[in-house]
Design a protein around this motif. Structure first.
Motif, PDB file in Angstrom:
ATOM      1  N   CYS A  39     -25.510   3.036  30.409  1.00  0.00           N
ATOM      2  CA  CYS A  39     -26.918   2.844  30.034  1.00  0.00           C
ATOM      3  C   CYS A  39     -27.033   2.219  28.646  1.00  0.00           C
ATOM      4  O   CYS A  39     -26.640   2.833  27.658  1.00  0.00           O
ATOM      5  N   GLY A  40     -27.557   0.993  28.577  1.00  0.00           N
ATOM      6  CA  GLY A  40     -27.702   0.291  27.308  1.00  0.00           C
ATOM      7  C   GLY A  40     -28.536   1.041  26.278  1.00  0.00           C
ATOM      8  O   GLY A  40     -28.103   1.240  25.142  1.00  0.00           O
ATOM      9  N   PRO A  41     -29.760   1.487  26.643  1.00  0.00           N
ATOM     10  CA  PRO A  41     -30.551   2.244  25.679  1.00  0.00           C
ATOM     11  C   PRO A  41     -29.851   3.529  25.212  1.00  0.00           C
ATOM     12  O   PRO A  41     -30.008   3.935  24.066  1.00  0.00           O
ATOM     13  N   CYS A  42     -29.076   4.142  26.107  1.00  0.00           N
ATOM     14  CA  CYS A  42     -28.329   5.354  25.727  1.00  0.00           C
ATOM     15  C   CYS A  42     -27.297   5.008  24.655  1.00  0.00           C
ATOM     16  O   CYS A  42     -27.118   5.760  23.689  1.00  0.00           O
ATOM     17  N   GLN A  43     -26.619   3.879  24.828  1.00  0.00           N
ATOM     18  CA  GLN A  43     -25.624   3.448  23.843  1.00  0.00           C
ATOM     19  C   GLN A  43     -26.293   3.137  22.513  1.00  0.00           C
ATOM     20  O   GLN A  43     -25.750   3.466  21.457  1.00  0.00           O
ATOM     21  N   MET A  44     -27.479   2.533  22.560  1.00  0.00           N
ATOM     22  CA  MET A  44     -28.211   2.241  21.324  1.00  0.00           C
ATOM     23  C   MET A  44     -28.614   3.524  20.606  1.00  0.00           C
ATOM     24  O   MET A  44     -28.696   3.554  19.380  1.00  0.00           O
ATOM     25  N   MET A  45     -28.856   4.581  21.348  1.00  0.00           N
ATOM     26  CA  MET A  45     -29.288   5.862  20.780  1.00  0.00           C
ATOM     27  C   MET A  45     -28.136   6.657  20.155  1.00  0.00           C
ATOM     28  O   MET A  45     -28.370   7.578  19.383  1.00  0.00           O
ATOM     29  N   GLU A  46     -26.900   6.301  20.487  1.00  0.00           N
ATOM     30  CA  GLU A  46     -25.742   7.094  20.061  1.00  0.00           C
ATOM     31  C   GLU A  46     -25.708   7.374  18.552  1.00  0.00           C
ATOM     32  O   GLU A  46     -25.560   8.535  18.148  1.00  0.00           O
ATOM     33  N   PRO A  47     -25.868   6.368  17.676  1.00  0.00           N
ATOM     34  CA  PRO A  47     -25.850   6.673  16.233  1.00  0.00           C
ATOM     35  C   PRO A  47     -26.986   7.615  15.821  1.00  0.00           C
ATOM     36  O   PRO A  47     -26.795   8.470  14.952  1.00  0.00           O
ATOM     37  N   THR A  48     -28.138   7.478  16.454  1.00  0.00           N
ATOM     38  CA  THR A  48     -29.270   8.354  16.153  1.00  0.00           C
ATOM     39  C   THR A  48     -28.963   9.780  16.568  1.00  0.00           C
ATOM     40  O   THR A  48     -29.224  10.728  15.821  1.00  0.00           O
ATOM     41  N   ILE A  49     -28.387   9.946  17.756  1.00  0.00           N
ATOM     42  CA  ILE A  49     -28.033  11.283  18.257  1.00  0.00           C
ATOM     43  C   ILE A  49     -27.021  11.939  17.313  1.00  0.00           C
ATOM     44  O   ILE A  49     -27.143  13.120  16.970  1.00  0.00           O
ATOM     45  N   GLU A  50     -26.024  11.162  16.869  1.00  0.00           N
ATOM     46  CA  GLU A  50     -25.023  11.700  15.948  1.00  0.00           C
ATOM     47  C   GLU A  50     -25.661  12.082  14.618  1.00  0.00           C
ATOM     48  O   GLU A  50     -25.309  13.096  14.007  1.00  0.00           O
ATOM     49  N   VAL A  96     -38.724  10.488  27.185  1.00  0.00           N
ATOM     50  CA  VAL A  96     -37.983   9.608  28.075  1.00  0.00           C
ATOM     51  C   VAL A  96     -37.918   8.226  27.443  1.00  0.00           C
ATOM     52  O   VAL A  96     -38.927   7.715  26.961  1.00  0.00           O
ATOM     53  N   GLY A  97     -36.728   7.654  27.440  1.00  0.00           N
ATOM     54  CA  GLY A  97     -36.533   6.335  26.854  1.00  0.00           C
ATOM     55  C   GLY A  97     -36.003   6.446  25.435  1.00  0.00           C
ATOM     56  O   GLY A  97     -35.976   7.518  24.843  1.00  0.00           O
ATOM     57  N   ALA A  98     -35.577   5.307  24.911  1.00  0.00           N
ATOM     58  CA  ALA A  98     -35.021   5.278  23.559  1.00  0.00           C
ATOM     59  C   ALA A  98     -36.084   5.697  22.552  1.00  0.00           C
ATOM     60  O   ALA A  98     -37.241   5.316  22.665  1.00  0.00           O
ATOM     61  N   GLN A  99     -35.682   6.499  21.591  1.00  0.00           N
ATOM     62  CA  GLN A  99     -36.571   6.995  20.546  1.00  0.00           C
ATOM     63  C   GLN A  99     -36.048   6.534  19.190  1.00  0.00           C
ATOM     64  O   GLN A  99     -34.841   6.366  19.018  1.00  0.00           O
ATOM     65  N   THR A 100     -36.929   6.393  18.225  1.00  0.00           N
ATOM     66  CA  THR A 100     -36.478   6.068  16.876  1.00  0.00           C
ATOM     67  C   THR A 100     -35.903   7.320  16.236  1.00  0.00           C
ATOM     68  O   THR A 100     -36.237   8.447  16.618  1.00  0.00           O
TER      69      THR A 100
END
Length: 113
Positions: A39-50, A96-100
């Motif tokens: 999932c592209g948006p999931c990968q984009m969220m990875e640094p935010t999640i960390e 749901v979806g990418a978040q800032t």
């Protein structure tokens, strides 16, 4: 409830669905990231999640929907990323979806304050 000292500073990768309820119960605030590797948006969220794991008093649990389909279904996950916030063991927020990072930090802070 655990003290904030015991909150992990890195995301917890869920390996056994049977551990999910314990993880949610063990911490006052838990951010659950339902994601998939493809999932592209999931990968984009990875640094935010960390960052959320490192910089807030919330525990962060990552749930791979391909591995834990039954758990994703149980929580009504139909699109990814889906982010759930549990406060004191109860589901409090669903996004749901990418978040800032700012939006996620503010949401989590509302429960850790």
């Amino acid at each position: 409830m655990s003290s904030t000292e015991s909150v992990p500073t890195e995301p917890i990768q869920l390996t056994d669905a049977a551990d999910f309820d314990d993880l949610v119960a063990d911490h006052a605030v838990v951010l659950v990231d339902f994601y998939a590797d493809w999932c592209g948006p999931c990968q984009m969220m990875e640094p935010t999640i960390e960052s959320i794991a490192a910089e807030t008093d919330a525990a962060v649990v990552k749930v791979d929907v391909d591995v834990h389909q039954a758990l994703a279904s149980q929580y009504g996950v139909q699109g990814i990323p889906t982010l759930l916030v549990f406060a004191n063991g109860e589901l409090a927020e669903r996004m749901v979806g990418a978040q800032t990072e700012q939006a996620l930090t503010q949401t989590v802070a509302g429960y850790t304050a």
